[in-house]
Design a protein around this motif. Structure first.
Motif, PDB file in Angstrom:
ATOM      1  N   UNK A   1       0.340  -0.983  -0.240  1.00  8.31           N
ATOM      2  CA  UNK A   1       0.215  -0.221  -0.067  1.00  8.31           C
ATOM      3  C   UNK A   1       1.291   0.771   0.002  1.00  8.31           C
ATOM      4  N   UNK A   2       0.371   2.336  -0.868  1.00  7.93           N
ATOM      5  CA  UNK A   2       1.027   3.671  -1.207  1.00  7.93           C
ATOM      6  C   UNK A   2       0.597   5.174  -0.963  1.00  7.93           C
ATOM      7  N   UNK A   3       0.948   5.744   0.154  1.00 11.59           N
ATOM      8  CA  UNK A   3      -0.213   6.603  -0.089  1.00 11.59           C
ATOM      9  C   UNK A   3      -0.482   7.556  -1.225  1.00 11.59           C
ATOM     10  N   UNK A   4      -1.627   8.090  -1.488  1.00 13.76           N
ATOM     11  CA  UNK A   4      -2.360   8.219  -2.133  1.00 13.76           C
ATOM     12  C   UNK A   4      -1.634   9.438  -2.712  1.00 13.76           C
ATOM     13  N   UNK A   5      -2.071   9.650  -4.224  1.00 11.95           N
ATOM     14  CA  UNK A   5      -0.675  10.960  -4.449  1.00 11.95           C
ATOM     15  C   UNK A   5      -1.677  12.325  -4.272  1.00 11.95           C
ATOM     16  N   UNK A   6      -1.003  13.178  -4.132  1.00 12.11           N
ATOM     17  CA  UNK A   6      -1.947  14.585  -3.547  1.00 12.11           C
ATOM     18  C   UNK A   6      -2.727  15.353  -4.479  1.00 12.11           C
ATOM     19  N   UNK A   7      -4.121  15.388  -3.695  1.00 15.22           N
ATOM     20  CA  UNK A   7      -5.291  15.973  -4.589  1.00 15.22           C
ATOM     21  C   UNK A   7      -5.913  17.378  -3.960  1.00 15.22           C
ATOM     22  N   UNK A   8      -6.191  18.243  -4.708  1.00 14.59           N
ATOM     23  CA  UNK A   8      -7.233  19.136  -4.425  1.00 14.59           C
ATOM     24  C   UNK A   8      -8.273  18.940  -3.658  1.00 14.59           C
ATOM     25  N   UNK A   9      -8.820  17.799  -3.799  1.00 13.57           N
ATOM     26  CA  UNK A   9      -9.968  17.273  -3.105  1.00 13.57           C
ATOM     27  C   UNK A   9      -9.849  17.503  -1.677  1.00 13.57           C
ATOM     28  N   UNK A  10     -10.891  17.673  -0.739  1.00  9.94           N
ATOM     29  CA  UNK A  10     -11.098  17.682   0.703  1.00  9.94           C
ATOM     30  C   UNK A  10     -12.037  17.039   0.839  1.00  9.94           C
ATOM     31  N   UNK A  11     -12.348  16.368   2.389  1.00 10.12           N
ATOM     32  CA  UNK A  11     -13.695  15.885   3.231  1.00 10.12           C
ATOM     33  C   UNK A  11     -14.209  16.942   3.464  1.00 10.12           C
ATOM     34  N   UNK A  12     -15.183  16.339   4.041  1.00 10.77           N
ATOM     35  CA  UNK A  12     -15.855  16.966   4.611  1.00 10.77           C
ATOM     36  C   UNK A  12     -15.393  16.977   6.584  1.00 10.77           C
ATOM     37  N   UNK A  13     -15.734  18.521   6.747  1.00 14.71           N
ATOM     38  CA  UNK A  13     -15.129  18.489   7.662  1.00 14.71           C
ATOM     39  C   UNK A  13     -16.974  17.691   8.971  1.00 14.71           C
ATOM     40  N   UNK A  14     -16.495  17.920  10.431  1.00 14.90           N
ATOM     41  CA  UNK A  14     -16.799  17.519  11.834  1.00 14.90           C
ATOM     42  C   UNK A  14     -18.561  17.712  11.496  1.00 14.90           C
ATOM     43  N   UNK A  15     -19.368  16.768  11.227  1.00 15.83           N
ATOM     44  CA  UNK A  15     -20.355  17.288  11.670  1.00 15.83           C
ATOM     45  C   UNK A  15     -21.669  18.430  11.901  1.00 15.83           C
ATOM     46  N   UNK A  16     -21.964  19.236  11.931  1.00 19.73           N
ATOM     47  CA  UNK A  16     -22.447  20.408  12.600  1.00 19.73           C
ATOM     48  C   UNK A  16     -23.097  19.192  13.930  1.00 19.73           C
ATOM     49  N   UNK A  17     -23.091  19.665  15.288  1.00 21.93           N
ATOM     50  CA  UNK A  17     -23.877  19.409  16.608  1.00 21.93           C
ATOM     51  C   UNK A  17     -25.118  18.829  16.541  1.00 21.93           C
ATOM     52  N   UNK A  18     -26.009  19.959  15.881  1.00 25.41           N
ATOM     53  CA  UNK A  18     -27.326  20.067  16.063  1.00 25.41           C
ATOM     54  C   UNK A  18     -27.723  18.962  14.240  1.00 25.41           C
ATOM     55  N   UNK A  19     -27.138  19.136  13.417  1.00 23.68           N
ATOM     56  CA  UNK A  19     -27.549  17.673  12.378  1.00 23.68           C
ATOM     57  C   UNK A  19     -28.703  16.856  12.853  1.00 23.68           C
TER      58      UNK A  19
END
Length: 175
Positions: free
Chosen positions: A145-163
């Motif tokens: 396994x190798x780390x994935x190549x860099x990408x400008x894509x991001x993941x969603x942050x922490x879910x808001x408490x009230x959701x």
């Protein structure tokens, strides 16, 4: 002799049934430089197409060279067999090229231009034949396994408490 034939049969059956093969050409820098490539098994060898716009890259694979091929299980994804291949580039529009491209074209998913695919591959891509030289080699150690190549894509942050409460309230209104 029997062991060689059994090894060859294992390579052929495993490669035919696998959707992807992991290929590491001679030009690879280290163990982790293998690439997952879609392929077809045709006339006793794996065939791949790439190095053109919209097609898979074929780094480290060159005509006259060799490559290490690892075949994975289609259902579980585990490594089944590894084999050494000699790499041959098929001459565009030759008889061998036409035969391989007919099979490759039928298996090509999500092609942008299915009508002009054959001409584009002849003009801009390479079709390589990977002939098994040694029927089986030892499987590599570790996961590779190798780390994935860099990408400008991001993941969603922490879910808001009230959701969660908001979603629960909507579910109660519906049902």
């Amino acid at each position: 002799m029997t062991e060689h034939l059994l090894g060859r049969a294992l390579v052929e059956e495993a490669t035919k049934k696998s959707g992807l093969i992991w290929v590491r050409g001679e030009g690879a820098r280290d163990e982790g430089d293998g690439r997952a490539l879609w392929h077809i098994w045709h006339e006793g060898a794996a065939h791949v197409v790439g190095d053109g716009p919209g097609e898979q890259p074929l780094p480290g694979l060159r005509a006259g060279g060799s490559a290490e091929v690892t075949v994975r299980s289609k259902d579980k994804g585990g490594r089944l067999v590894a084999w050494t291949a000699s790499v041959t580039e098929l001459e565009p529009r030759s008889e061998a090229w036409e035969s391989a491209v007919a099979e490759l074209k039928s298996k090509r998913l999500n092609a942008t231009d299915t009508e002009g695919l054959r001409e584009r591959w002849a003009r801009e891509c390479r079709v390589l034949r990977l002939d098994p030289v040694s029927s089986t080699t030892s499987l590599p150690n570790g996961s590779l396994a190798a780390p994935p190549p860099g990408s400008p894509a991001t993941t969603r942050g922490v879910m808001p408490a009230g959701l969660p409460r908001l979603l629960l309230r909507r579910a109660k209104k519906r049902g």
